[in-house]
Structures are given as structure tokens and as C-alpha cells.
Write a protein that holds these residues in place. Structure first.
Motif, PDB file in Angstrom:
ATOM      1  N   GLU A   1      11.583  27.266 -40.251  1.00  0.00           N
ATOM      2  CA  GLU A   1      10.669  28.342 -40.665  1.00  0.00           C
ATOM      3  C   GLU A   1       9.299  27.774 -41.057  1.00  0.00           C
ATOM      4  O   GLU A   1       8.776  28.002 -42.147  1.00  0.00           O
ATOM      5  N   VAL A   2       8.717  27.033 -40.126  1.00  0.00           N
ATOM      6  CA  VAL A   2       7.437  26.372 -40.370  1.00  0.00           C
ATOM      7  C   VAL A   2       6.290  27.266 -39.891  1.00  0.00           C
ATOM      8  O   VAL A   2       6.183  27.549 -38.691  1.00  0.00           O
ATOM      9  N   PRO A   3       5.422  27.711 -40.789  1.00  0.00           N
ATOM     10  CA  PRO A   3       4.228  28.429 -40.327  1.00  0.00           C
ATOM     11  C   PRO A   3       3.308  27.452 -39.590  1.00  0.00           C
ATOM     12  O   PRO A   3       2.996  26.374 -40.101  1.00  0.00           O
ATOM     13  N   VAL A   4       2.903  27.812 -38.397  1.00  0.00           N
ATOM     14  CA  VAL A   4       2.124  26.927 -37.536  1.00  0.00           C
ATOM     15  C   VAL A   4       0.830  27.620 -37.121  1.00  0.00           C
ATOM     16  O   VAL A   4       0.832  28.798 -36.759  1.00  0.00           O
ATOM     17  N   THR A   5      -0.269  26.893 -37.175  1.00  0.00           N
ATOM     18  CA  THR A   5      -1.511  27.342 -36.566  1.00  0.00           C
ATOM     19  C   THR A   5      -1.679  26.559 -35.272  1.00  0.00           C
ATOM     20  O   THR A   5      -1.869  25.343 -35.298  1.00  0.00           O
ATOM     21  N   ALA A   6      -1.549  27.252 -34.142  1.00  0.00           N
ATOM     22  CA  ALA A   6      -1.619  26.612 -32.829  1.00  0.00           C
ATOM     23  C   ALA A   6      -3.020  26.744 -32.257  1.00  0.00           C
ATOM     24  O   ALA A   6      -3.667  27.789 -32.384  1.00  0.00           O
TER      25      ALA A   6
ATOM     26  N   ARG B   1       5.588  18.684 -51.178  1.00  0.00           N
ATOM     27  CA  ARG B   1       4.791  19.735 -50.531  1.00  0.00           C
ATOM     28  C   ARG B   1       5.660  20.509 -49.542  1.00  0.00           C
ATOM     29  O   ARG B   1       6.718  20.047 -49.122  1.00  0.00           O
ATOM     30  N   ARG B   2       5.174  21.661 -49.153  1.00  0.00           N
ATOM     31  CA  ARG B   2       5.834  22.486 -48.135  1.00  0.00           C
ATOM     32  C   ARG B   2       4.765  23.044 -47.203  1.00  0.00           C
ATOM     33  O   ARG B   2       3.595  23.149 -47.583  1.00  0.00           O
ATOM     34  N   PRO B   3       5.130  23.410 -45.976  1.00  0.00           N
ATOM     35  CA  PRO B   3       4.159  24.016 -45.076  1.00  0.00           C
ATOM     36  C   PRO B   3       3.688  25.370 -45.609  1.00  0.00           C
ATOM     37  O   PRO B   3       4.502  26.202 -46.027  1.00  0.00           O
ATOM     38  N   GLY B   4       2.375  25.565 -45.613  1.00  0.00           N
ATOM     39  CA  GLY B   4       1.794  26.812 -46.107  1.00  0.00           C
ATOM     40  C   GLY B   4       1.404  27.735 -44.974  1.00  0.00           C
ATOM     41  O   GLY B   4       1.160  27.299 -43.848  1.00  0.00           O
ATOM     42  N   PRO B   5       1.344  29.030 -45.254  1.00  0.00           N
ATOM     43  CA  PRO B   5       1.008  30.002 -44.215  1.00  0.00           C
ATOM     44  C   PRO B   5      -0.473  30.028 -43.884  1.00  0.00           C
ATOM     45  O   PRO B   5      -1.318  29.710 -44.715  1.00  0.00           O
ATOM     46  N   HIS B   6      -0.756  30.419 -42.669  1.00  0.00           N
ATOM     47  CA  HIS B   6      -2.129  30.546 -42.181  1.00  0.00           C
ATOM     48  C   HIS B   6      -2.954  31.486 -43.047  1.00  0.00           C
ATOM     49  O   HIS B   6      -4.167  31.387 -43.109  1.00  0.00           O
ATOM     50  N   THR B   7      -2.315  32.421 -43.745  1.00  0.00           N
ATOM     51  CA  THR B   7      -3.053  33.431 -44.502  1.00  0.00           C
ATOM     52  C   THR B   7      -3.545  32.937 -45.851  1.00  0.00           C
ATOM     53  O   THR B   7      -4.106  33.706 -46.616  1.00  0.00           O
ATOM     54  N   ASP B   8      -3.362  31.666 -46.173  1.00  0.00           N
ATOM     55  CA  ASP B   8      -3.921  31.144 -47.436  1.00  0.00           C
ATOM     56  C   ASP B   8      -5.364  30.709 -47.204  1.00  0.00           C
ATOM     57  O   ASP B   8      -5.621  29.869 -46.371  1.00  0.00           O
ATOM     58  N   THR B   9      -6.317  31.286 -47.990  1.00  0.00           N
ATOM     59  CA  THR B   9      -7.725  30.911 -47.818  1.00  0.00           C
ATOM     60  C   THR B   9      -8.418  30.682 -49.132  1.00  0.00           C
ATOM     61  O   THR B   9      -8.190  31.402 -50.066  1.00  0.00           O
ATOM     62  N   PRO B  10      -9.299  29.689 -49.202  1.00  0.00           N
ATOM     63  CA  PRO B  10     -10.015  29.453 -50.433  1.00  0.00           C
ATOM     64  C   PRO B  10     -11.255  30.306 -50.558  1.00  0.00           C
ATOM     65  O   PRO B  10     -11.752  30.827 -49.577  1.00  0.00           O
ATOM     66  N   ARG B  11     -11.754  30.430 -51.746  1.00  0.00           N
ATOM     67  CA  ARG B  11     -13.063  31.034 -51.957  1.00  0.00           C
ATOM     68  C   ARG B  11     -13.917  30.016 -52.698  1.00  0.00           C
ATOM     69  O   ARG B  11     -13.609  29.656 -53.829  1.00  0.00           O
TER      70      ARG B  11
END
Length: 412
Positions: A218-223, A362-372
Motif C-alpha cells: 500500500e505504497v502511495p506513489v507519484t509516477a 519513516r513511512r511512505p506519505g501520500p501525494h496529497t501532503d503539501t507544505p505552506r
């Protein structure tokens, strides 16, 4: 069917006199220098991109058989020839362009032939097309202006002929108005969460075992696949990004070093790769990974003109048997971006990256995490508004690029 087309044509002819009253204001001698032309491949001079579909027109999308490059140009060596294929078609060609909200733009093009139209959709307001019943024996410039809505960030430009009519030619397109701000660079995501971000590039080798490992763990991947391998096996990349929090983003068409290309050529590379992802998967990329991590100021502007929010490099490389990070102790840190490639070693590479993340807590994080981050800072690829985040500096990006970039040169 032909009778219907003739009735439409007659209705247009009846209003041609009114249309002819519209003129483009003449430029004044003391006018400010012209704004940059935001259109992609505006003179149709860029040849079909390497690895792109044969005969495709960079930056423009026409129905099969209705758009082609012709040598009968107004200036330069090429123009667009638009030929409606039937009585039910206008032969429309389109281009998607990023814009700023609440901003006025002017779209112009020179046309040759009868019943030529141009305009824009998706602007946030109704925009009447500019058109001409006939240009006679010469070329005529058409122009229309529009102001974008408060939430509008992209528009679709179009040019077309008329139902059942002959071909028209189009050349020297211009779009003037404020450019989007250059896309910022990021090599890591500022976050206090114990996550790293897994990214995978290219797509020439599509290993089912790697896709299965992604699903099982269940690894979120940005391809970041290229359009050609996308076209070979689009379902593979859909499976590889099926875990929630995954995404398919932009990696250019030909995987060339973009710093060797002009701004116009870079824009064609990025915009056409964006359109390929949208055609295959129905999503619009907002992240761009420059091949080999090679970028310059033109890359950042071209990416922004194609709607990219960020240029994404990486600060950890686990591809081709590597285990390299930009940190002195080699351990993965929160917010690190890990680069891998769709190769025959991906299954083992990904397993090694996941093991390294686990050892570091650490764990793989989802693409929907964004900094401000504060204005001017280099930000990460997705929204996150948690406590304790940090913003990376240009030095951070340069350090990561210098350490990992040389490993990303072509491998065969």
C-alpha cells in the motif's frame, strides 16, 4: 446534412458585414514593448518532438486528419493547415494554456482562407469568437480578448474552419497578458510528519512484480512516466498508482536535457506530456520532474505556462541498486523525496527504499501532503499544514541536485 451546413453558412454570411466592423487597434509609437508570447509553438516551427506520435503538432491537438503542418506559411517555414473532414466538422484544433485569475489576455492569429474562427473557452466568462468570412488572396489577423474569472487558472484556445468548407491556414499566433509566476523548485517536502515520498520515473520497463509490491505494501506513489511508454501500456501505470494518495505527473515528452532547448521548445515538451497524461488518465498534472534534474529559468517559466505548480527533483536515490541520500548519515529524514525508475531492478529497489524508511522510523506519505511556506521559499509537491514544518532553500535544492543528478544520465 449538406443542406444543414449550407444553412449555417448562409447565416454566417448574413452577419459577415457586422463582423468586418471589428478592427484591431493600431499600435502607438510610444507603446510599451510587447509582452512575452504565452502560446505554445505559436509559429508551428517546432518539429514533431522525439518519441511523440508521428505527425503530431507540438502544442496543438486536432482531430485525426484535420490538422497538419504546411509550408505555405505567412512567416517562417511552417503554418497550420486546418481541413474539416466532413460536413459535420469544423476541423477544430486546440491548445491548453495556464493563466492568472482575474487577468486580461489577448489572443491573435493570422489566418488565410474562408470562414476562419478563433476563440477561448474555460475563461470564466463568455468570449465571442473572432472570425472572418474570407481573407481574399492574403492573410488577415483575427483577435479576441478575455478576462479570466477569479478561480480560472487555465483556458483552452481554439481555431477552426467551418462545416463542410475548404481548408484554412493559421500562422503567427500570439497570446499576450501576464505570465504565471515561475514554478518553484523542490527537492524535499517540509513536514514534521515521519513520512518520505516515493517517486518513480520513465516507464520503459514495466515489471508486474513491482506493481504488485506497491499494491501489497500500500505504497502511495507519484509516477513520472513518459508519454510513449504510457501509450504502450497505460493500464500498468494506473495499477502502479492505484493506492490512495498516488498520482501520475509530468516528465516531458522526449526526456531530453531541457537546458539545451529554448523556452518555446521546453514549453512544448512539458505541455504535450501534460496533455498525454490527461488523455490517458483523465487527470491534469501539476508537478513536473525535469529529466536528469536539469533545469534553468526557462524551465521554471515553461512549466508554469503549462500549469505546473512545482518542479520536483529529489534528495534520495534508491534506483539501480543505489542507497543514496543528501544527508551526512545517509538516513532518510521526514519529507525526503525518493527517486526510483521503472526498470528491471525496481522491485528490489523499492523494497530496499521501504526497508531504509522503516529503519529510520519513516513511512511512505501520500501525494496529497503539501507544505505552506513563506513567499520565495522552495516548497513541496502537495498540501500539508501541520506543525513544525520547514522550508527548503535554493542551496538545499542545489545540494541535492549536485549529489544525485549525475546518477540520472541516460542508461541503456
Amino acid at each position: 446534412m449538406i443542406g444543414s451546413a449550407r444553412r449555417r453558412l448562409a447565416a454566417l454570411a448574413a452577419t459577415a458585414a457586422l463582423a468586418s466592423l471589428g478592427t484591431v487597434p493600431a499600435a502607438h509609437a510610444d507603446a510599451a514593448p510587447p509582452a512575452p508570447n504565452l502560446a505554445t509553438n505559436p509559429g508551428f516551427e517546432i518539429p514533431t518532438l522525439p518519441l511523440a506520435d508521428w505527425g503530431s503538432i507540438p502544442g496543438w491537438h486536432c482531430a485525426a486528419g484535420e490538422g497538419a503542418v504546411t509550408a505555405a506559411a505567412r512567416t517562417g517555414g511552417s503554418a497550420l493547415a486546418v481541413t474539416p473532414a466532413s460536413a459535420d466538422s469544423t476541423g477544430q484544433c486546440t491548445q491548453t494554456l495556464a493563466v492568472r485569475p482575474d487577468t486580461t489576455y489577448t489572443y491573435r492569429a493570422w489566418v488565410h482562407g474562408s470562414y476562419a474562427f478563433l476563440g477561448a473557452t474555460g475563461t470564466g466568462h463568455d468570449v465571442p469568437p473572432a472570425w472572418t468570412a474570407s481573407t481574399g488572396d492574403g492573410w488577415q489577423q483575427l483577435a479576441t480578448s478575455f478576462t479570466t474569472g477569479p478561480a480560472t487558472t487555465s483556458v483552452q484556445l481554439y481555431v477552426h474552419g467551418w462545416y463542410g468548407q475548404g481548408p484554412i491556414a493559421v500562422d503567427d499566433v500570439t497570446v499576450s497578458g501576464d505570465s504565471p509566476a515561475p514554478a518553484p523548485l523542490v527537492s524535499s517536502v517540509p513536514t514534521a510528519d515521519p513520512v518520505v515520498f516515493v517517486t518513480i520515473d520513465d516507464g520503459w520497463t514495466r515489471d508486474p512484480a513491482a506493481a504488485q509490491l506497491i499494491a501489497d505494501r500500500e505504497v502511495p506513489v507519484t509516477a513520472f512516466p513518459l508519454p510513449m511508454p504510457e501509450g504502450f501500456e497505460p493500464d500498468y501505470f494506473a495499477r502502479a498508482t492505484a493506492v490512495p494518495g498516488s498520482a501520475i505527473e509530468d516528465h516531458s515528452v522526449s526526456h531530453r536535457d531541457l537546458t539545451t532547448l529554448s523556452l518555446a521548445e521546453q514549453q512544448a515538451e512539458i505541455c504535450d506530456a501534460r496533455d498525454a497524461v490527461t488523455a490517458h488518465y483523465g487527470t491534469v498534472p501539476t508537478l513536473f520532474r525535469p529529466p536528469y534534474f536539469a533545469w534553468n529559468a526557462d524551465t521554471r517559466q515553461a512549466a508554469a505556462n503549462c500549469g505546473m505548480k512545482y518542479l520536483v527533483t529529489a534528495n534520495a536515490d534508491f534506483g539501480w541498486g543505489a542507497s543514496s541520500t543528501s544527508h551526512p548519515d545517509g538516513a532518510l529524514q521526514p519529507g525526503d523525496i525518493v527517486i526510483l525508475h521503472f526498470t528491471d531492478t525496481l522491485n528490489g529497489d523499492l523494497q530496499r527504499a521501504l526497508d531504509a524508511a522503516a529503519r529510520a522510523g519513516r513511512r511512505p506519505g501520500p501525494h496529497t501532503d503539501t507544505p505552506r511556506c513563506p513567499p520565495g521559499a522552495h516548497r513541496g509537491p502537495a498540501p500539508y499544514d501541520g506543525p513544525g514544518h520547514r522550508c527548503s532553500s535554493p542551496t538545499d535544492v542545489s545540494r541535492a541536485t549536485a549529489r544525485i543528478g549525475p546518477r540520472l544520465r541516460p542508461r541503456r
